[in-house]
Every structure is written in C-alpha cells, then in structure tokens.
Design a protein around this motif. Structure first.
Motif, PDB file in Angstrom:
ATOM      1  N   GLN A   1      25.754  36.009  74.564  1.00 51.10           N
ATOM      2  CA  GLN A   1      25.130  36.955  75.487  1.00 51.10           C
ATOM      3  C   GLN A   1      26.061  37.416  76.600  1.00 51.10           C
ATOM      4  O   GLN A   1      26.067  38.591  76.966  1.00 51.10           O
ATOM      5  CB  GLN A   1      23.864  36.320  76.080  1.00 51.10           C
ATOM      6  CG  GLN A   1      23.224  37.087  77.226  1.00 51.10           C
ATOM      7  CD  GLN A   1      22.400  38.273  76.778  1.00 51.10           C
ATOM      8  OE1 GLN A   1      22.550  38.733  75.644  1.00 51.10           O
ATOM      9  NE2 GLN A   1      21.539  38.770  77.651  1.00 51.10           N
TER      10      GLN A   1
ATOM     11  N   THR B   1      19.197  38.938  70.911  1.00 48.59           N
ATOM     12  CA  THR B   1      18.882  38.641  72.312  1.00 48.59           C
ATOM     13  C   THR B   1      17.396  38.799  72.590  1.00 48.59           C
ATOM     14  O   THR B   1      16.814  38.020  73.349  1.00 48.59           O
ATOM     15  CB  THR B   1      19.695  39.540  73.249  1.00 48.59           C
ATOM     16  OG1 THR B   1      19.361  40.912  73.027  1.00 48.59           O
ATOM     17  CG2 THR B   1      21.189  39.355  73.023  1.00 48.59           C
TER      18      THR B   1
ATOM     19  N   LEU C   1      15.712  46.293  71.275  1.00 44.49           N
ATOM     20  CA  LEU C   1      15.195  45.136  72.005  1.00 44.49           C
ATOM     21  C   LEU C   1      13.665  45.110  71.968  1.00 44.49           C
ATOM     22  O   LEU C   1      13.050  44.065  71.720  1.00 44.49           O
ATOM     23  CB  LEU C   1      15.684  45.182  73.451  1.00 44.49           C
ATOM     24  CG  LEU C   1      15.203  44.078  74.389  1.00 44.49           C
ATOM     25  CD1 LEU C   1      15.825  42.744  74.004  1.00 44.49           C
ATOM     26  CD2 LEU C   1      15.545  44.414  75.842  1.00 44.49           C
TER      27      LEU C   1
ATOM     28  N   ARG D   1      19.818  50.453  72.837  1.00 45.29           N
ATOM     29  CA  ARG D   1      19.690  48.999  72.805  1.00 45.29           C
ATOM     30  C   ARG D   1      18.267  48.570  73.138  1.00 45.29           C
ATOM     31  O   ARG D   1      17.721  47.640  72.525  1.00 45.29           O
ATOM     32  CB  ARG D   1      20.670  48.370  73.796  1.00 45.29           C
ATOM     33  CG  ARG D   1      20.563  46.857  73.818  1.00 45.29           C
ATOM     34  CD  ARG D   1      21.349  46.228  74.945  1.00 45.29           C
ATOM     35  NE  ARG D   1      20.920  44.835  75.119  1.00 45.29           N
ATOM     36  CZ  ARG D   1      21.262  44.072  76.129  1.00 45.29           C
ATOM     37  NH1 ARG D   1      22.037  44.537  77.079  1.00 45.29           N
ATOM     38  NH2 ARG D   1      20.819  42.839  76.214  1.00 45.29           N
TER      39      ARG D   1
ATOM     40  N   SER E   1      20.617  43.248  69.972  1.00 46.65           N
ATOM     41  CA  SER E   1      19.394  42.982  70.723  1.00 46.65           C
ATOM     42  C   SER E   1      18.274  42.443  69.841  1.00 46.65           C
ATOM     43  O   SER E   1      17.252  41.990  70.360  1.00 46.65           O
ATOM     44  CB  SER E   1      18.937  44.255  71.449  1.00 46.65           C
ATOM     45  OG  SER E   1      19.788  44.508  72.544  1.00 46.65           O
TER      46      SER E   1
END
Length: 440
Positions: free
Chosen positions: A117, A10, A145, A141, A7
């Motif tokens: 992803q 991402t 993130l 996560r 993450s």
C-alpha cells in the motif's frame, strides 16, 4: 487500469476486516467487544509504526533500482497467506487464546498490506503531472475501489453465511476466496509502477532516520498536515460505520448486510466520475467540502433507526455512498499535488515518505473507528457470544449500535471540515508547479 486494479486489493483488505473481524471476535470466538477492539487496535498501531519505515525504504528502492515494484510484489505475495491464517483459528481454543491467534496473524497481514500500500499510494505523483489528469486517474481508481467494497462487503458475508451454523468454516472459506482475489488485484498493480526511473537520489538510512524523514515531511508541508488530518478524521468516521454495518444488519434490521452494502456502494460507483466533473468546475478542495457535508448529513439522519428501524435507511445510505466517492477520489488526487508541490519547493523527492505517513494516518483513523465502536458497544452493554450461543441484546445496546452508525460519525465529519479549511493549495498553484517541469 493496471494502477486502478490494485484497488481491488486495497478495497478488499480495507473493507473485509473492518466489516467482519470485530464481529468474528465477539460473536464467533466469544471475545468481549472491548477486548476485541483492543486487539484490532494493537494490530493497527503496529501498522502505523512500520508505514513510515516502508515509505522511506520505498524511496530508497526507487533510487537504487529505478522502481517501487520490489516492495509491492512482496506484499502482494504474502498478504493472502497471512489473511487466511487470521481466520483459521483452531476450534477448542479459549477466547483469550483465540484473540491472541487473531492478533498475531492480523499483525503479519497488516505488515504485508503496508509493503504494497505505501508505495502504491506514492505512484500517482510519478505517473501523472497534470492537476486534472490526477483527478481522472484517481477517479478511475475509486470506481474500482467502490466495486471492490461492494464485492467484498456484500459478497463476503454471503460466502460466510452459505455454511449455515458452521460459522468457523464459513469464515475460513471467506478468507481463502478473499485472499486470492486481493492478492491477484495487487499483482496486476505491481506492473503499473514505472521502471528505470532516473535522477532520484535517496541515501540509505537507518530506521530512526526513516521516521525522521517522515515527520520532516509532515512538519515542512502545511498542505500535507491539513489534508492528512482531514483524511484521518474521515477515516475514523467511515471506519466506525463500516465496522458497525454488520451490527446494524444483524440487530437492527434483522437481515443480511449485502443489501446495505449495495445501497451504499452502487451510488459510489456511479458518482465517482461526477466528482471529477464537479472538481474541474469548483476546484478539488471545494468539491471535497460538498462531499463531506452530504456524507455527514446522511449519517446524522440515520439516528432515526433508534425509534423507527426499517428500509427507509437505504435512502440516506445511498446519499452517503454518493458522497463517499468524492471523499475518496478527491483527497487521493490532492495528495500527489501536495507531494509534487513539496518536491519543487524543497528539491526533495520523498513520495514514499509522504505515502508512508499517509497510510499510517489512514490506518490509524480506520483502527480508531473500530476502537470507538467497541467502546460504545461495551458501555451500552453489548453481549458477546460464541457461535454456539444465542443472545438477545438490550435496548441500550441497540441504541449504542445506532449512535455509532449515525451521530458519532456525523460529529467527526464536522470536525474534519475544520481541518480541511486550512488546506491552501489551489489549481493555479499546481499548474504553476507543472510549468516548471517534472519534480525530482
């Protein structure tokens, strides 16, 4: 932790283009706000088109090789290269040529991101079977993130601004540093994907069949439709606010965006585990409703910036950040519940197809957020500029910026509560499924 580290990648890619790409186009390359939004939307539409294909191919790769690592690794290696190219626009190009350069490079970047992803989203259903354990996995996560959003959202503009009036060089250095960090986070997560998974049978299929499988998953799973619709709407709202944050900082607060991001993300990091505790007491879906309502109320209160801009906004922004942690961790922990429930109900192991449709929906929501922002700015009379120009925005343009950061997202969050009300799965449904043994 290996899974959660992904993450960083991402979160970085989800934050930085949404934060700086539109303002890079409008305030550095001289592209009109409306056309800047169109360029970003076209790139995201391509992302939406390829996600179901990548999802089905990921399922096939799992069946043949016993792992989803192949596509994840390819995406992690390619993304940094294409990300740098997106911001490496040669000086002297016209706004039209500069926009086309960004469009092509960003399409390639989005493709690389999808390669990573889509299988990454599918992994939790294969890593963890327990209802509450999935919440713990996804809460970890979301902590990472949130840290990534803070790192890239606050640190990225600081890197850009360190080069003063040479905005092009600042954006290029930002892209190089961010690309390396994003790629490194993704590479770590590649090794969280299980290897030698057996008992999964997925036949190789054509591209048309890939789409059919994705839409078949959407048709047969009512829980997935309800959850995806909610997440798409909330992605639209948060995407609009993310893209608008730089405009709020520059034209409303006349300050850097770093403090705004710290006030948003620091509460998210602290509150991510709290939402896990709340969900264990109330159920994920009720906790998700609470988080959404808090976020919507916080966003709505920011309309006061039209009449009284000032540091008071950091209070509502902090509340929105605390709620945002729940709006991320809870639906992402509900998705593997949906996938495993479908696998046991229909005897189909299609986590990649679900992941492809999920990523396509998330991408579409975020892209539309930027598009709606660009339309509002265009209607409000926002003036684009190059890095060599100085402009003054009108009162209507300032009002448009504020409305796209407050009332519009709050209304969309309200709509998302209607779709969330249709989500049917509860803890006892998942516990009953888990008692039957691992899904195919």
């Amino acid at each position: 932790m290996r899974y959660a580290t992904g993450s960083i990648g991402t979160g970085g890619f989800g934050t930085l283009p949404g934060l700086v790409l539109l303002i890079f186009l409008t305030d550095t390359l001289g592209v009109a706000a409306f056309w800047g939004g169109v360029l970003i939307t076209v790139a995201k539409i391509w992302d939406v088109i390829i996600d179901p294909v990548i999802g089905a191919r990921s399922d096939h790769s799992l069946a043949v090789t016993g792992s989803r690592r192949r596509y994840m690794l390819l995406g992690a290696l390619l993304l940094p290269v294409f990300f740098v190219l997106t911001f490496a626009v040669p000086a002297g190009l016209s706004p039209l040529a500069s926009g086309i350069w960004v469009l092509v490079a960003f399409v390639l970047t989005a493709t690389a991101f999808s390669l990573f992803q889509v299988p990454y989203i599918a992994l939790p259903a294969e890593l963890v079977q327990d209802y509450d354990a999935r919440t713990r996995l996804l809460s970890a996560r979301v902590v990472v993130l949130s840290f990534a959003i803070l790192l890239f959202g606050a640190g990225g503009p600081e890197i850009r601004d360190a080069f003063g009036s040479d905005e092009r060089l600042g954006y290029l250095v930002l892209a190089i540093v961010a690309g390396v960090v994003i790629g490194a986070g993704m590479l770590v997560a590649v090794f969280s994907a299980p290897r030698n998974v057996r008992g999964v049978e997925v036949a190789r299929s054509s591209i048309a069949e890939n789409y059919r499988l994705g839409f078949a998953a959407l048709r047969r799973s009512q829980p997935f439709r309800a959850l995806l619709a909610t997440f798409v709407l909330q992605g639209l709202a948060t995407g609009m606010m993310l893209a608008g944050a730089s405009y709020i900082a520059r034209w409303v607060l006349d300050t850097g965006v770093a403090v705004l991001f710290v006030s948003l993300i620091a509460p998210a990091i602290l509150c991510a585990p709290l939402w896990g505790l709340i969900s264990r007491r109330t159920g994920k879906e009720r906790a998700f409703v609470i988080a959404s309502i808090l976020f919507g109320l916080a966003a709505l209160s920011l309309v006061g910036l039209i009449w009284a801009p000032g540091p008071w906004l950091y209070g509502p922004v902090a509340l929105a950040g605390a709620a945002y942690a729940g709006m991320q961790s809870l639906p992402m922990s509900m998705l593997p519940d949906v996938i495993s429930h479908d696998a046991r109900s229909h005897g189909l192991g299609r986590a990649g197809s679900f992941g492809g449709m999920w990523t396509a929906g998330e991408t579409a929501g975020m892209a539309l957020g930027t598009t709606v922002l660009a339309i509002i700015l265009g209607v409000a009379g926002y003036l684009e500029s190059t890095d060599a120009e100085v402009v003054t925005q009108s009162a209507s343009a300032i009002a448009g910026i504020v409305l796209s950061f407050s009332v519009a997202p709050a209304v969309i969050i309200g709509l998302s509560l209607l779709t969330l009300a249709r989500y049917p799965l509860r803890k006892h449904d998942i516990d009953t499924d888990a008692a039957k043994g691992p899904a195919a």
